[in-house]
Scaffold this motif. Structure first.
Motif, PDB file in Angstrom:
ATOM      1  N   SER B   5       0.938  17.880  25.905  1.00  0.00           N
ATOM      2  CA  SER B   5       1.213  16.237  25.845  1.00  0.00           C
ATOM      3  C   SER B   5       1.940  16.139  24.190  1.00  0.00           C
ATOM      4  CB  SER B   5      -0.219  15.516  25.820  1.00  0.00           C
ATOM      5  OG  SER B   5      -0.723  15.880  24.653  1.00  0.00           O
ATOM      6  N   LYS B   6       1.687  17.025  23.474  1.00  0.00           N
ATOM      7  CA  LYS B   6       2.063  16.628  22.030  1.00  0.00           C
ATOM      8  C   LYS B   6       3.551  17.067  22.210  1.00  0.00           C
ATOM      9  CE  LYS B   6       1.840  19.009  18.328  1.00  0.00           C
ATOM     10  NZ  LYS B   6       1.512  20.323  17.484  1.00  0.00           N
ATOM     11  N   ILE B   7       4.101  18.161  22.932  1.00  0.00           N
ATOM     12  CA  ILE B   7       5.627  18.313  23.042  1.00  0.00           C
ATOM     13  C   ILE B   7       6.120  17.042  23.485  1.00  0.00           C
ATOM     14  CG2 ILE B   7       7.169  19.636  24.325  1.00  0.00           C
ATOM     15  CD1 ILE B   7       5.130  21.974  24.364  1.00  0.00           C
ATOM     16  N   VAL B   8       5.513  16.579  24.667  1.00  0.00           N
ATOM     17  CA  VAL B   8       6.070  15.538  25.478  1.00  0.00           C
ATOM     18  C   VAL B   8       6.211  14.335  24.364  1.00  0.00           C
ATOM     19  CG1 VAL B   8       5.732  13.892  27.263  1.00  0.00           C
ATOM     20  CG2 VAL B   8       5.450  16.253  27.548  1.00  0.00           C
ATOM     21  N   ASP B   9       5.302  13.882  23.575  1.00  0.00           N
ATOM     22  CA  ASP B   9       5.001  12.914  22.844  1.00  0.00           C
ATOM     23  C   ASP B   9       6.202  12.831  21.628  1.00  0.00           C
ATOM     24  OD1 ASP B   9       3.169  11.730  24.294  1.00  0.00           O
ATOM     25  OD2 ASP B   9       1.764  12.296  22.895  1.00  0.00           O
ATOM     26  N   ASN B  10       6.375  14.261  20.972  1.00  0.00           N
ATOM     27  CA  ASN B  10       7.321  14.253  20.046  1.00  0.00           C
ATOM     28  C   ASN B  10       8.881  14.367  20.412  1.00  0.00           C
ATOM     29  OD1 ASN B  10       5.227  13.994  18.160  1.00  0.00           O
ATOM     30  ND2 ASN B  10       4.973  16.146  17.973  1.00  0.00           N
ATOM     31  N   LEU B  11       8.979  14.796  21.775  1.00  0.00           N
ATOM     32  CA  LEU B  11      10.371  14.866  22.066  1.00  0.00           C
ATOM     33  C   LEU B  11      11.265  13.497  21.797  1.00  0.00           C
ATOM     34  CD1 LEU B  11      10.469  16.645  25.551  1.00  0.00           C
ATOM     35  CD2 LEU B  11      11.365  17.298  23.522  1.00  0.00           C
ATOM     36  N   ASP B  12      12.353  13.675  21.475  1.00  0.00           N
ATOM     37  CA  ASP B  12      13.397  12.754  21.427  1.00  0.00           C
ATOM     38  C   ASP B  12      14.162  12.286  22.689  1.00  0.00           C
ATOM     39  OD1 ASP B  12      14.646  11.094  18.981  1.00  0.00           O
ATOM     40  OD2 ASP B  12      16.395  11.780  20.243  1.00  0.00           O
TER      41      ASP B  12
END
Ligand SMILES: [Zn+2]
Lengths: 617, 472
Positions: B5-12
């Motif tokens: 979820s961290k990846i998803v949140d930080n994605l542009d």
């Protein structure tokens, strides 16, 4: 400080990027919105306009007999890019050509204006029907070739070339000035074909197709919304009597000159012969250019339509005009007699031939007395009521012009000449003002001097006499398909300046000229036909370039004129010798459709007067 | 789960959204470009749009794989990847397949790969690896040599493959260098040299010389305000030229006309240079050197153009500059491309409505000239929207690059911007006729697996760094 520089660089890089994008958008704006030529080029790329050529209108004679018809020929077209190597020898022999001719055609094709290897261009024009039949069967073998039907003119009877004119391909100037025409279109170039071009040509149709980059048709453009159907040209009915025309051309073989016959009641031209003539078939098809050049370089000028373009002095036939003006002006009466002993002796003098003397007006016409008309002419122009020769002459000129002289009559054919009636100014310039009088210009009394008229104007004059005082503008079209009437200017009467009542004395004289008893002084007795009352007048028009022209004009029958005719035979001497018999035969042919005088006919048919011209040179 | 979820949140997501939008628009235009009545099923894999669907699916898979990988991987393996690609490029040079006169394809079964496409992101990685460490400064000779080598190696091999277009892309890394310390005047000077090259092709050498002299004089006066000296100097040089002319006339010596200009300019450079050096007046010898160099450059530019460049490059440049027009020959592509785009008008002819597109008037329309379809079917408005998306993407990527805390990621980010910018501008520029025809694809739009995947990798490695920027 360090930080500041790098953030600046970020903005500079962003700025450069934005700037370059703006340049591209501006360029896009220019080519997509501002410059419309790309839209045009795009249509050029993708739209193929295939012209449907309409058949040209047919032309019939006054009795409904076919004069001009159409024949289908085929143009061979190629798309250079799609042409694959082929058997040149087979191809050439099918079309009756040599391989060199085919190769040459391929070279020529590239020189055409607007040539593109991706578009169809004409390789060979007007191949014959028989060649087409052979080609058609094997056309699939020849990639990039197509065949397009066109119509060309054929003439069931090869007559009336001058009158009909001819058809040819449009040239640069036509394409430039008249947007209807495109490269390769046909147009009437002379005669009726030119005059009635708009009616005869019909309306081209167009089918618009979309093609791909290989010029393959992909379908019709917008479901054919912008397509149009070709409309065949309108048929014309000509006023010409084809039999009479053909007969006239036969009579004029080996003679130079012209015959114009008019129906006085309508102004319809019944025959219009210009000799030497040419076979109109020569100006059709692939040899047209060569044949045209040949005709053009012929010293007898066969292309020149003498009927409406040649200017001759009217000669003695013009005496009737002076007689009519004299009567109208009251300076001579039907009973006025003038003595003549071999000529008019005042001034430079005018000679006359031997005849009875003195003569009254009618007999002066019958005997064509020169002296009589010197008196009449001087009475007209020297009339005291005008006070000066200039005014007297102007009055004479105005009246002469009312007979259709000195201006184009307005026949529906191109290139009609207007003839010459000299003006006061002309003599003032020629002799100086005050330096001339009625004696100086006495030649006008007998139709010589500065006068000149076309054979059509002569025929129109005799038509005016036949009508007792008016004429209809001569015309060659009787009706146009789909139009209720022809141009109203052809049904409008043009009265002469002379009262109708005076004409009978003139007609009497013309009757005497033909029909008087032997020894009665008639100059045209050779023209007389049993049971047809011909009224005529001979003339011998002096020709500064050679032997005199033989002139005759006449109408018949006397009481109900059906035909008025003028005949000119160049360098043939006395009017009575050649022109009168020709006119007489023409009248008989028209009114009776058979010839009762085979000897006279033979005499004319066998006469070869061409060598007279040569001798005189 | 936490990690995911961290990846998803930080994605542009904005960038990803633009990426997907561009790829789909590209596919739609490829469909239009190769559309025909016979083949109209979108899943017809014998057609390019069918194949492109497969490439897109693969591209998405690649993107997801990169997102799931670790960004450390790219830092650690940067040189390794670079080396691998170089080896691939070299082997292409030996075993490659020739397509359109360039030997740039490797054939693996029925599948062709263009290593040059992948060399771009690999080079960006290598540059980032070299320049990323804190101690690296772009101010020593060795630093320039190293950077130069990393750029020149792949570019040189690609040039040997005869794929000039792809080689030129490497020139765009000048933006990275500029961002990382290259002085701005070099950029200006390079721009000046390019302009001078073009001017040399258009104008005569005499007018170029006069122009250069006036330009130098103008800048000199601007800098030093010594306009009286400059004027006197100029009069003296004109005097020399006139004297030469008189002498040649008097003694009837025939000298080429350009010598009356070259000689005084050369004398001027010499005099000003020596004077400046002796009197330690820096602007004098600096600008004298500038004038001398640019005159020699412009004189040699013509020679280079005629003797070094290929005929087809010469023709394309001549066509662009309007020196030579040949709409059915060398200029055919560009002419047809402009016709297709120009005929689109303001709103375009609509999807599948482009006649030039449908009937194949523009060559290479699904690859290099895909923008023609956009221009013809979607008009000025559609073209502007596509260009707007690209511009927004580039500016967004600059923002992403700038917000990286690591030098590596920032430099790589600028590499992405440089490559994309060059491709977009040169590709669209060539279709509208403001750049010479260079066969490079329009990112995300043009048909082709290699380029789509390479651009996807290029972009998503940056996005991966971006999403990881708080993590290390
Ligand atoms: Zn007499």
């Amino acid at each position: 400080m360090q930080l500041n520089i790098t953030t600046d660089k970020k903005y500079i890089i962003s700025g450069i990027i934005v700037l370059v994008f703006i340049v591209i958008v501006v360029k896009l704006f220019y080519i997509q919105v501002v410059d419309s030529s790309y839209k045009f080029s795009a249509n050029n790329n993708v739209l193929r306009y295939i012209t449907q050529y309409p058949a040209r209108g047919l032309i019939y004679d006054r009795h409904g007999e076919m004069m001009v018809a159409n024949q289908v020929v085929y143009d061979v077209l190629i798309i250079k890019n799609q042409v694959k190597p082929f058997d040149t020898l087979e191809f050439a022999s099918m079309l009756g050509l040599t391989t060199d001719q085919v190769k040459d055609a391929f070279l020529q094709v590239k020189k055409q204006k607007g040539y593109s290897p991706r578009k169809s261009v004409v390789l060979l024009k007007q191949i014959a029907d028989s060649s087409y039949a052979k080609l058609q069967e094997v056309l699939y073998k020849y990639h990039g070739f197509e065949v397009q039907p066109r119509t060309v003119r054929i003439y069931p009877r090869a007559v009336a070339g001058h009158l009909l004119g001819y058809v040819g391909e449009v040239d640069e100037s036509v394409i430039k000035n008249r947007p209807y025409y495109q490269l390769g279109d046909y147009i009437g170039i002379n005669g009726m074909e030119k005059q009635y071009e708009v009616e005869l040509r019909g309306v081209k149709g167009v089918s618009i197709f979309m093609v791909d980059v290989h010029n393959r048709i992909k379908g019709s453009y917008e479901d054919g919304r912008y397509d149009s159907v070709a409309r065949t040209g309108k048929a014309l009915t000509c006023t010409i009597d084809l039999d009479l025309q053909e007969y006239g051309e036969r009579l004029m073989v080996n003679k130079i000159g012209s015959i114009v016959a008019i129906e006085p009641k309508t102004g319809e031209v019944l025959a219009m012969v210009s000799s030497p003539t040419y076979d109109p078939t020569l100006l059709v098809g692939r040899d047209r250019a060569n044949n045209f050049k040949m005709l053009q370089t012929d010293s007898l000028k066969p292309i020149f339509n003498r009927s409406i373009m040649a200017l001759y002095p009217p000669g003695s036939t013009f005496k009737v005009v002076n007689a009519l003006i004299g009567l109208e002006e009251g300076v001579v009466t039907p009973q006025t007699r003038y003595a003549c002993y071999g000529g008019y002796t005042v001034g430079r003098g005018v000679g006359c031939h031997h005849h009875a003397s003195p003569l009254d007006l009618s007999h002066s016409i019958a005997s064509s007395c020169n002296t009589y008309y010197c008196h009449v002419f001087r009475n007209i122009v020297d009339n005291k009521k005008f006070g000066s020769i200039e005014d007297g002459f102007s009055n004479w000129k105005t009246q002469v012009e009312s007979f259709g002289y000195g201006h184009a009559l307005g026949i529906d054919l191109p290139n009609e000449r207007k003839g010459i009636v000299p003006s006061v100014n002309f003599y003032n310039r020629y002799f100086r003002k005050g330096g001339w009088n009625s004696l100086t210009i006495i030649s006008l009394s007998i139709g010589q001097g500065e006068l000149a008229a076309t054979p059509l104007q002569m025929a129109n004059l005799v038509s005016t006499i036949a009508n007792r005082g008016y004429y209809f503008t001569p015309h060659v079209v009787k009706s146009i398909e789909g139009q209720p009437a022809i141009d109203p200017k052809f049904t409008e009467r043009h009265p002469s300046s002379v009262d109708a009542s005076w004409y009978d004395y003139i007609i009497e004289g013309m009757d005497l000229a033909v029909n008087c008893a032997p020894g009665g002084g008639g100059t045209a007795r050779i023209a007389a036909i049993p049971d047809i009352r011909i009224c005529g007048k001979t003339g011998t028009s002096q020709n500064p370039h050679g032997a005199d022209h033989s002139v005759f004009f006449a109408f018949a029958p006397k009481d109900d004129p059906k035909i008025a005719i003028a005949v000119y035979v160049e360098n043939a001497g006395f009017g009575a010798t050649w022109a009168a018999p020709i006119a007489s035969l023409m009248i008989e042919k028209y009114l009776r459709d058979s010839i009762t005088r085979p000897d006279l006919e033979n005499y004319i048919l066998q006469a070869n007067l061409l060598n007279r011209r040569a001798k005189k040179k | 789960m936490q990690r995911r979820s961290k990846i998803v949140d930080n994605l542009d997501w904005t960038t990803i959204f633009i990426y997907i939008l561009l790829v789909l628009m590209g596919w739609m235009n490829i469909y239009a470009a190769v559309y025909s009545e016979e083949h109209n099923s979108i899943l017809d894999f014998s057609q390019r749009y069918g194949k492109q669907m497969v490439w897109i699916a693969f591209a998405f898979a690649i993107a997801i794989t990169i997102m799931l990988s670790s960004s450390r991987l790219y830092v650690v393996f940067a040189y390794f990847i670079f080396g691998l690609v170089l080896a691939l490029l070299l082997s292409t040079l030996v075993f490659g397949k020739v397509v359109n006169a360039s030997k740039s394809w490797i054939q693996i079964g029925s599948f062709g790969l263009q290593p040059a496409e992948f060399a771009k992101f690999a080079t960006a990685l290598a540059l980032a690896k070299l320049m990323g460490p804190y101690g690296f400064k772009l101010n020593t000779f060795t630093s320039y040599v190293k950077v130069g080598l990393i750029i020149a190696l792949p570019a040189g091999i690609i040039l040997l493959q005869n794929d000039t277009g792809s080689a030129l892309v490497f020139g765009s890394f000048i933006f990275i260098l500029y961002r990382e310390g290259l002085p701005g005047w070099i950029l200006v000077f390079l721009f000046f040299l390019v302009s001078l090259f073009i001017l040399t092709l258009i104008f005569s050498s005499i007018s170029i010389m006069v122009f250069l002299y006036v330009l130098t004089l103008f800048v000199f006066i601007l800098q030093t305000r010594k306009y009286k000296d400059a004027l006197r100097f100029t009069v003296a040089l004109v005097g020399i030229g006139l004297l030469m002319y008189l002498v040649s006339e008097l003694f009837d010596i025939s000298i080429p006309r350009s010598y009356f200009f070259i000689f005084p300019v050369a004398a001027g450079v010499l005099i000003a240079g020596i004077y400046g050096f002796v009197s330690r007046f820096r602007p004098a010898y600096l600008w004298a050197a500038f004038l001398g160099v640019s005159v020699m450059y412009s004189l040699s530019a013509d020679y280079v153009f005629q003797n070094v460049l290929d005929v087809h490059h010469q023709k394309r440049i001549n066509d662009l500059l309007g020196i030579e027009s040949d709409p059915l020959g060398w200029g055919y592509n560009v002419n047809q491309s402009k016709i297709a785009i120009g005929s689109g008008g303001i709103v375009g002819k609509g999807f599948l409505g482009g006649t030039q597109t449908k009937y194949n008037f523009v060559p290479e329309q699904s690859t290099d000239f895909i923008f023609c379809t956009v221009g013809e079917e979607w008009g000025f408005l559609g073209s502007t929207v596509v260009l707007g998306l690209f511009l927004y993407l580039l500016l967004r990527l600059i923002r992403i690059a700038e917000r990286q805390r690591e030098g590596f990621a920032r430099i790589y980010g600028y590499g992405v911007v440089s490559i994309l910018f060059f491709h977009i501008v040169v590709n669209v520029g060539m279709t509208v006729g403001i750049f010479p025809v260079i066969g490079i694809p329009l990112p995300f739009f043009s048909y082709g697996g290699s380029s789509l995947w390479a651009f996807t990798i290029l972009l998503f490695i940056l996005l991966k760094f971006d999403s990881d920027r708080f993590g290390h």
